[in-house]
Design an enzyme around this catalytic site. Sequence first.
Site, mmCIF file in Angstrom:
data_model
loop_
_atom_site.group_PDB
_atom_site.id
_atom_site.type_symbol
_atom_site.label_atom_id
_atom_site.label_comp_id
_atom_site.label_asym_id
_atom_site.label_seq_id
_atom_site.Cartn_x
_atom_site.Cartn_y
_atom_site.Cartn_z
ATOM 1 N N ARG A 296 3.874 0.886 -7.548
ATOM 2 C CA ARG A 296 4.611 -0.304 -7.075
ATOM 3 C C ARG A 296 6.088 -0.393 -7.260
ATOM 4 O O ARG A 296 8.233 -0.690 -6.527
ATOM 5 C CB ARG A 296 5.258 -1.166 -6.409
ATOM 6 C CG ARG A 296 3.991 -1.915 -5.753
ATOM 7 C CD ARG A 296 2.944 -3.103 -5.308
ATOM 8 N NE ARG A 296 2.133 -2.350 -3.646
ATOM 9 C CZ ARG A 296 1.551 -3.435 -4.007
ATOM 10 N NH1 ARG A 296 1.144 -4.627 -4.417
ATOM 11 N NH2 ARG A 296 0.753 -3.187 -2.203
ATOM 12 N N TYR A 440 5.775 2.744 2.217
ATOM 13 C CA TYR A 440 4.389 2.669 1.329
ATOM 14 C C TYR A 440 4.598 1.877 0.455
ATOM 15 O O TYR A 440 5.397 1.748 -0.242
ATOM 16 C CB TYR A 440 4.611 4.363 2.031
ATOM 17 C CG TYR A 440 5.557 5.122 0.724
ATOM 18 C CD1 TYR A 440 6.661 5.132 0.356
ATOM 19 C CD2 TYR A 440 5.173 6.352 0.345
ATOM 20 C CE1 TYR A 440 7.186 5.614 -0.591
ATOM 21 C CE2 TYR A 440 6.500 7.088 0.032
ATOM 22 C CZ TYR A 440 7.106 6.460 -0.566
ATOM 23 O OH TYR A 440 8.296 7.335 -1.370
ATOM 24 N N GLU A 441 3.467 1.745 -0.270
ATOM 25 C CA GLU A 441 2.725 1.634 -1.249
ATOM 26 C C GLU A 441 2.846 -0.371 -1.525
ATOM 27 O O GLU A 441 2.758 -1.075 -1.742
ATOM 28 C CB GLU A 441 3.484 1.677 -2.896
ATOM 29 C CG GLU A 441 3.886 2.991 -3.010
ATOM 30 C CD GLU A 441 2.158 3.315 -3.006
ATOM 31 O OE1 GLU A 441 1.778 3.068 -3.541
ATOM 32 O OE2 GLU A 441 2.407 5.027 -3.308
ATOM 33 N N GLY A 442 2.482 -0.411 -0.063
ATOM 34 C CA GLY A 442 2.768 -2.186 0.336
ATOM 35 C C GLY A 442 3.456 -1.592 1.678
ATOM 36 O O GLY A 442 4.969 -2.619 0.488
ATOM 37 N N GLN A 447 5.164 -7.792 0.409
ATOM 38 C CA GLN A 447 5.464 -8.147 -1.319
ATOM 39 C C GLN A 447 5.728 -9.102 -1.146
ATOM 40 O O GLN A 447 5.678 -9.948 -1.609
ATOM 41 C CB GLN A 447 6.887 -6.248 -1.503
ATOM 42 C CG GLN A 447 6.274 -4.598 -1.571
ATOM 43 C CD GLN A 447 4.957 -4.681 -2.607
ATOM 44 O OE1 GLN A 447 5.411 -5.014 -3.844
ATOM 45 N NE2 GLN A 447 3.825 -4.278 -1.871
#
Length: 590
Positions: A296, A440-442, A447
């Site tokens: 992240r 992506y990556e959350g 977040q």
Amino acid sequence: MPSYKAPLDDMRFILHDVFHAEKLWASMPATAEVSRDLADAVLEEAGKMVEGVMLPLNRSGDEEGCTWSDTGVATPSGFKEAFQLMAENGWTALSGNPAYGGQGMPKMLAVLFEEMMHSGNTSLALYTLLSNGACLCLDAHASEQLKALYLPKIYAGEWSGTMCLTEPHSGTDLGILRTRAEPQDDGSFAITGTKIFITGGEHDFNDNIIHLVLAKLPDAPAGSKGISLFLVPKFLVDENGNVGERNGVSCGSIEHKMGIKGSATCVMNFDGAKGWLIGEANQGLACMFTMMNYERVSIGLQGLGLGEISYQNAVAYARDRLQGRAASGVQNPAGNADPIIVHGDVRRMLMTMRALNEGGRALSAYLGMQLDIAKFSDDAAARAQADDRVALLTPVAKAFFTDRGLETCITGQQVFGGHGYIREWGMEQFVRDARIAQIYEGTNGIQALDLAGRKVVRNGGASAAAFVAEVRNWLEGETHGVLESVRAPLKNALNLLEQGTATLLEQAGNDPDAVNALAVEYLDLFGLVTYAWLWARMMVASADRGDRFGASKQVVGRFYFERLLPRADVLLRQMQAGSAAMMALAADDF
């Protein structure tokens, strides 16, 4: 083709003048040998590598993309050779554990290097960054046998690593994943299932790809508490590290995407593939989040790096493009028009880009510093405080960097006018490549929920209060006269953040929709205030330099406080409005 020069002067300024990194490194045995000269040399060589190896492949990699066949995935021309050159020169192991072949460089250096890579070639950078994340997870949670077998090869770039979380029906909600792991008599597990959106899941760079796969054991508890993590190599490896027969894992296809086309985004099929448990059974999510938190931060740097190269090219264009005359009078009497950099609207765009980029660079170094303290400090209290700060600021960095990164790339494209929309100038690629970083990556909404829900509401705002206290302590202890012009705005910004935290806590106690309704505005408020603090620190650190660099910092810092920080007032008012109007409309009425 767009140009790029690593912003080494600003990076050195952040490291040495703002955060006094050498003093921190000297205080911790693991980093005591990292001197200022060494750090500067690393950054200089990194800049040369990015400018000379990665950047020339960025445009061609976007145009050629990756190609899938039933025998594998071919990456764009030159990518494999570039990756191998990076590996040979140690760039794939910069911050890795020295016990297994890593170089052990501080994270403060690594974040600056990662920013450079994202500026030069995000698609190529992603292969390295996924491997780095896999190594971090293995180093923290795998058995000694697995670490000794796999880490040296991945650090050396002989093998690569991935993370395999998402499934066709399961994105953020990992608790409903279906990939299963069946125990085998030899202590391994048979992994069966399908994963999607796997960055670097298949490529032609090296001899083996090591997948970290989330799956469920037969007797696993329901939901996220029943997830385990497994190491699944593309090719099986014997006890001496020799690559053997193909494992039961294959790439079913690759995605055709808006951007990062040189990065292979794969559908991965696991058909009874042999894997080994990492960490404890049913603790896979905790293990994977070691990697996820690293990724992240790295993906946040994607937004920052692309924003920087967009800014550099927008400035160059604005100096050369002749259109109209300056409002204050002719600036280019030898020509029939003045360069557009004289116009107020173009100045507004360029100043906004620069202020956001340099604020983001300072936050990335601050976060890298906290990661170094959390990992290397001998002081348990300092480690605990740094851990808390990393947990609090990681979602801010990922979301705020990437939201502002796309904003900056679009602004750079706007500086070019119609030419920014044309492929040959390269600005539209930065916009396309930056867009995925918000997803992506959350996603950035996730977040924001992580920040507001887990990091603030769950502990009653204690972590946020501790951060505000750190900023107030710095502000009260700093007496340099340059602060007098921004001290009051910074104090007001801290008050706004405290009011935002109080609003979030109060509404969350009375309204189940409050966290969802307020989270994004709260994260943006947090990011704006954090940048303000860091801009104040940069203004103090540059005030007495007596050169153009220092004078420019003062001007850009003043611009941030006057033109960007006021957004915080609006964000607080939006939070105070609550969730009523947002949630009132029936689903069928949309």
